[in-house]
Motif scaffolding. Structure first.
Motif, PDB file in Angstrom:
ATOM      1  N   PHE A   1       0.843  -1.199   0.000  1.00 57.13           N
ATOM      2  CA  PHE A   1       0.000   0.000   0.000  1.00 57.13           C
ATOM      3  C   PHE A   1       0.879   1.250   0.000  1.00 57.13           C
ATOM      4  CE2 PHE A   1      -2.872   3.257   1.560  1.00 57.13           C
ATOM      5  CZ  PHE A   1      -4.081   2.926   0.967  1.00 57.13           C
ATOM      6  N   ASN A   2       1.934   1.248   0.826  1.00 52.84           N
ATOM      7  CA  ASN A   2       2.867   2.384   0.852  1.00 52.84           C
ATOM      8  C   ASN A   2       3.535   2.580  -0.500  1.00 52.84           C
ATOM      9  OD1 ASN A   2       2.762   3.677   3.396  1.00 52.84           O
ATOM     10  ND2 ASN A   2       3.912   2.004   4.322  1.00 52.84           N
ATOM     11  N   LYS A   3       3.914   1.492  -1.144  1.00 50.25           N
ATOM     12  CA  LYS A   3       4.554   1.574  -2.461  1.00 50.25           C
ATOM     13  C   LYS A   3       3.590   2.202  -3.473  1.00 50.25           C
ATOM     14  CE  LYS A   3       6.789  -1.213  -5.994  1.00 50.25           C
ATOM     15  NZ  LYS A   3       7.153  -2.552  -6.445  1.00 50.25           N
ATOM     16  N   LEU A   4       2.352   1.756  -3.464  1.00 47.24           N
ATOM     17  CA  LEU A   4       1.336   2.299  -4.372  1.00 47.24           C
ATOM     18  C   LEU A   4       1.099   3.785  -4.086  1.00 47.24           C
ATOM     19  CD1 LEU A   4      -0.775   1.734  -6.601  1.00 47.24           C
ATOM     20  CD2 LEU A   4      -2.358   1.089  -4.764  1.00 47.24           C
ATOM     21  N   PHE A   5       0.990   4.146  -2.814  1.00 45.76           N
ATOM     22  CA  PHE A   5       0.779   5.546  -2.425  1.00 45.76           C
ATOM     23  C   PHE A   5       1.968   6.425  -2.853  1.00 45.76           C
ATOM     24  CE2 PHE A   5       1.501   8.908   0.774  1.00 45.76           C
ATOM     25  CZ  PHE A   5       0.420   9.708   0.473  1.00 45.76           C
ATOM     26  N   ASN A   6       3.184   5.962  -2.592  1.00 45.63           N
ATOM     27  CA  ASN A   6       4.371   6.740  -2.956  1.00 45.63           C
ATOM     28  C   ASN A   6       4.467   6.920  -4.472  1.00 45.63           C
ATOM     29  OD1 ASN A   6       5.188   7.146  -0.298  1.00 45.63           O
ATOM     30  ND2 ASN A   6       6.382   5.265  -0.263  1.00 45.63           N
ATOM     31  N   TYR A   7       4.096   5.896  -5.229  1.00 48.29           N
ATOM     32  CA  TYR A   7       4.107   6.018  -6.686  1.00 48.29           C
ATOM     33  C   TYR A   7       3.030   7.009  -7.131  1.00 48.29           C
ATOM     34  CZ  TYR A   7       4.549   4.702 -11.590  1.00 48.29           C
ATOM     35  OH  TYR A   7       4.757   4.726 -12.952  1.00 48.29           O
ATOM     36  N   ASN A   8       1.887   6.966  -6.483  1.00 47.42           N
ATOM     37  CA  ASN A   8       0.805   7.913  -6.776  1.00 47.42           C
ATOM     38  C   ASN A   8       1.285   9.345  -6.554  1.00 47.42           C
ATOM     39  OD1 ASN A   8      -2.033   9.180  -5.246  1.00 47.42           O
ATOM     40  ND2 ASN A   8      -2.197   8.357  -7.323  1.00 47.42           N
ATOM     41  N   MET A   9       1.996   9.585  -5.459  1.00 46.97           N
ATOM     42  CA  MET A   9       2.518  10.925  -5.172  1.00 46.97           C
ATOM     43  C   MET A   9       3.575  11.337  -6.204  1.00 46.97           C
ATOM     44  SD  MET A   9       0.934  12.245  -2.561  1.00 46.97           S
ATOM     45  CE  MET A   9      -0.486  11.559  -3.403  1.00 46.97           C
ATOM     46  N   ALA A  10       4.421  10.389  -6.599  1.00 46.08           N
ATOM     47  CA  ALA A  10       5.454  10.692  -7.608  1.00 46.08           C
ATOM     48  C   ALA A  10       4.808  11.059  -8.942  1.00 46.08           C
ATOM     49  CB  ALA A  10       6.389   9.495  -7.773  1.00 46.08           C
ATOM     50  N   LEU A  11       3.748  10.369  -9.307  1.00 39.07           N
ATOM     51  CA  LEU A  11       3.043  10.674 -10.561  1.00 39.07           C
ATOM     52  C   LEU A  11       2.342  12.026 -10.498  1.00 39.07           C
ATOM     53  CD1 LEU A  11       1.573   7.142 -11.361  1.00 39.07           C
ATOM     54  CD2 LEU A  11       3.293   8.378 -12.718  1.00 39.07           C
ATOM     55  N   CYS A  12       1.993  12.477  -9.322  1.00 40.02           N
ATOM     56  CA  CYS A  12       1.299  13.758  -9.159  1.00 40.02           C
ATOM     57  C   CYS A  12       2.246  14.958  -9.189  1.00 40.02           C
ATOM     58  CB  CYS A  12       0.508  13.771  -7.854  1.00 40.02           C
ATOM     59  SG  CYS A  12      -0.990  12.776  -7.927  1.00 40.02           S
ATOM     60  N   ARG A  13       3.532  14.753  -8.937  1.00 42.24           N
ATOM     61  CA  ARG A  13       4.477  15.875  -8.877  1.00 42.24           C
ATOM     62  C   ARG A  13       4.471  16.750 -10.135  1.00 42.24           C
ATOM     63  NH1 ARG A  13       8.033  12.037  -6.392  1.00 42.24           N
ATOM     64  NH2 ARG A  13       7.584  12.146  -4.182  1.00 42.24           N
ATOM     65  N   PRO A  14       4.345  16.180 -11.332  1.00 46.82           N
ATOM     66  CA  PRO A  14       4.308  17.043 -12.521  1.00 46.82           C
ATOM     67  C   PRO A  14       3.027  17.885 -12.646  1.00 46.82           C
ATOM     68  CG  PRO A  14       4.991  14.814 -13.110  1.00 46.82           C
ATOM     69  CD  PRO A  14       4.510  14.773 -11.693  1.00 46.82           C
ATOM     70  N   PHE A  15       2.083  17.692 -11.744  1.00 43.92           N
ATOM     71  CA  PHE A  15       0.811  18.413 -11.785  1.00 43.92           C
ATOM     72  C   PHE A  15       0.588  19.199 -10.495  1.00 43.92           C
ATOM     73  CE2 PHE A  15       0.495  14.413 -14.159  1.00 43.92           C
ATOM     74  CZ  PHE A  15       0.195  14.889 -15.426  1.00 43.92           C
TER      75      PHE A  15
ATOM     76  N   SER B   1      -4.354   6.783 -15.266  1.00 44.21           N
ATOM     77  CA  SER B   1      -4.728   8.027 -15.949  1.00 44.21           C
ATOM     78  C   SER B   1      -3.560   9.008 -15.999  1.00 44.21           C
ATOM     79  CB  SER B   1      -5.910   8.695 -15.252  1.00 44.21           C
ATOM     80  OG  SER B   1      -7.045   7.893 -15.334  1.00 44.21           O
ATOM     81  N   LEU B   2      -2.826   9.117 -14.907  1.00 46.50           N
ATOM     82  CA  LEU B   2      -1.684  10.032 -14.864  1.00 46.50           C
ATOM     83  C   LEU B   2      -0.570   9.584 -15.812  1.00 46.50           C
ATOM     84  CD1 LEU B   2      -1.582  10.675 -11.018  1.00 46.50           C
ATOM     85  CD2 LEU B   2      -2.162  12.357 -12.786  1.00 46.50           C
ATOM     86  N   ILE B   3      -0.322   8.298 -15.869  1.00 44.41           N
ATOM     87  CA  ILE B   3       0.689   7.766 -16.790  1.00 44.41           C
ATOM     88  C   ILE B   3       0.283   8.066 -18.229  1.00 44.41           C
ATOM     89  CG2 ILE B   3       1.681   5.623 -17.722  1.00 44.41           C
ATOM     90  CD1 ILE B   3       1.619   4.563 -14.769  1.00 44.41           C
ATOM     91  N   ASP B   4      -0.998   7.826 -18.543  1.00 51.72           N
ATOM     92  CA  ASP B   4      -1.494   8.113 -19.902  1.00 51.72           C
ATOM     93  C   ASP B   4      -1.339   9.591 -20.228  1.00 51.72           C
ATOM     94  OD1 ASP B   4      -2.156   5.432 -20.168  1.00 51.72           O
ATOM     95  OD2 ASP B   4      -4.317   5.740 -19.833  1.00 51.72           O
ATOM     96  N   GLU B   5      -1.655  10.460 -19.277  1.00 50.84           N
ATOM     97  CA  GLU B   5      -1.549  11.902 -19.499  1.00 50.84           C
ATOM     98  C   GLU B   5      -0.095  12.333 -19.684  1.00 50.84           C
ATOM     99  OE1 GLU B   5      -3.022  16.151 -17.556  1.00 50.84           O
ATOM    100  OE2 GLU B   5      -3.899  14.263 -16.844  1.00 50.84           O
ATOM    101  N   LEU B   6       0.793  11.806 -18.847  1.00 56.04           N
ATOM    102  CA  LEU B   6       2.216  12.139 -18.978  1.00 56.04           C
ATOM    103  C   LEU B   6       2.759  11.689 -20.343  1.00 56.04           C
ATOM    104  CD1 LEU B   6       3.472  11.223 -15.391  1.00 56.04           C
ATOM    105  CD2 LEU B   6       3.463  13.509 -16.416  1.00 56.04           C
TER     106      LEU B   6
END
Length: 184
Positions: free
Chosen positions: A60-74, A169-174
């Motif tokens: 869960f932490n790994k998924l959350f941290n990846y989610n935060m990393a994907l959000c940094r460009p936004f 969705s974030l990966i697709d957008e990036l």
């Protein structure tokens, strides 16, 4: 005489450690109950320091941290799990006088270690169906402790699935913008 002192000193060190080792860990239900008791007190205190938090599974932490990393460009967008509401209340607002006693807090546990809590967000107002929150915590035993592996809101919305969907969705957008995609 010299040996007795060493034996006594050794016993003083070993006995407390042995007593501690036999202490049973808290059950998942106890963990969630104690957390909410502390969390509601924290909300009442209006403190600016970080409040109590739950321990999460490694995945869960790994998924959350990846989610935060994907959000940094936004940075100008509401992005990431829990960015638009309180994850422990499933709400953006709550009664100023919220306590564990006045919320009609209930807690149940299934044999599969799913802990479900329900409570009223606005106990000072007339009861309303929309004010009741139902939050379930899927708990697993990991690294000698019970940890949260997923949070389900209103018996339908999985935090894990929501993050996975947002990540896709974030990966697709990036990719569509020609930007680098962070590694997992």
């Amino acid at each position: 005489m010299f040996n007795r002192k060493w034996v006594f000193a050794l016993l003083l060190c070993v006995c407390p450690a042995a007593a501690f080792a036999n202490t049973a860990p808290l059950t998942p239900k106890e963990i969630i109950f104690n957390f909410y008791k502390s969390y509601f007190s924290y909300l009442q205190s209006k403190s600016t320091t970080p409040g109590p938090d739950l321990a999460y599974s490694t995945s869960f932490n790994k998924l959350f941290n990846y989610n935060m990393a994907l959000c940094r460009p936004f940075p100008d967008e509401i992005c990431g799990w829990g960015s638009d509401s309180d994850i422990y209340l499933n709400a953006q607002d709550y009664d100023d006088n919220l306590t564990i006693e006045n919320t009609h807090f209930t807690i149940t546990e299934t044999p599969q270690h799913v802990i479900t809590v329900s409570f009223n967000l606005f106990p000072s107002e007339k009861p309303d169906q929309n004010d009741e929150r139902i939050i379930s915590y899927n708990m697993i035993y990991e690294q000698n402790q019970w940890v949260v592996d997923d949070i389900i809101y209103d018996n339908k919305s999985s935090s894990r699935q929501d993050m996975e969907s947002e990540n896709k969705s974030l990966i697709d957008e990036l990719k569509s913008e020609g930007k680098a995609v962070p590694r997992e």
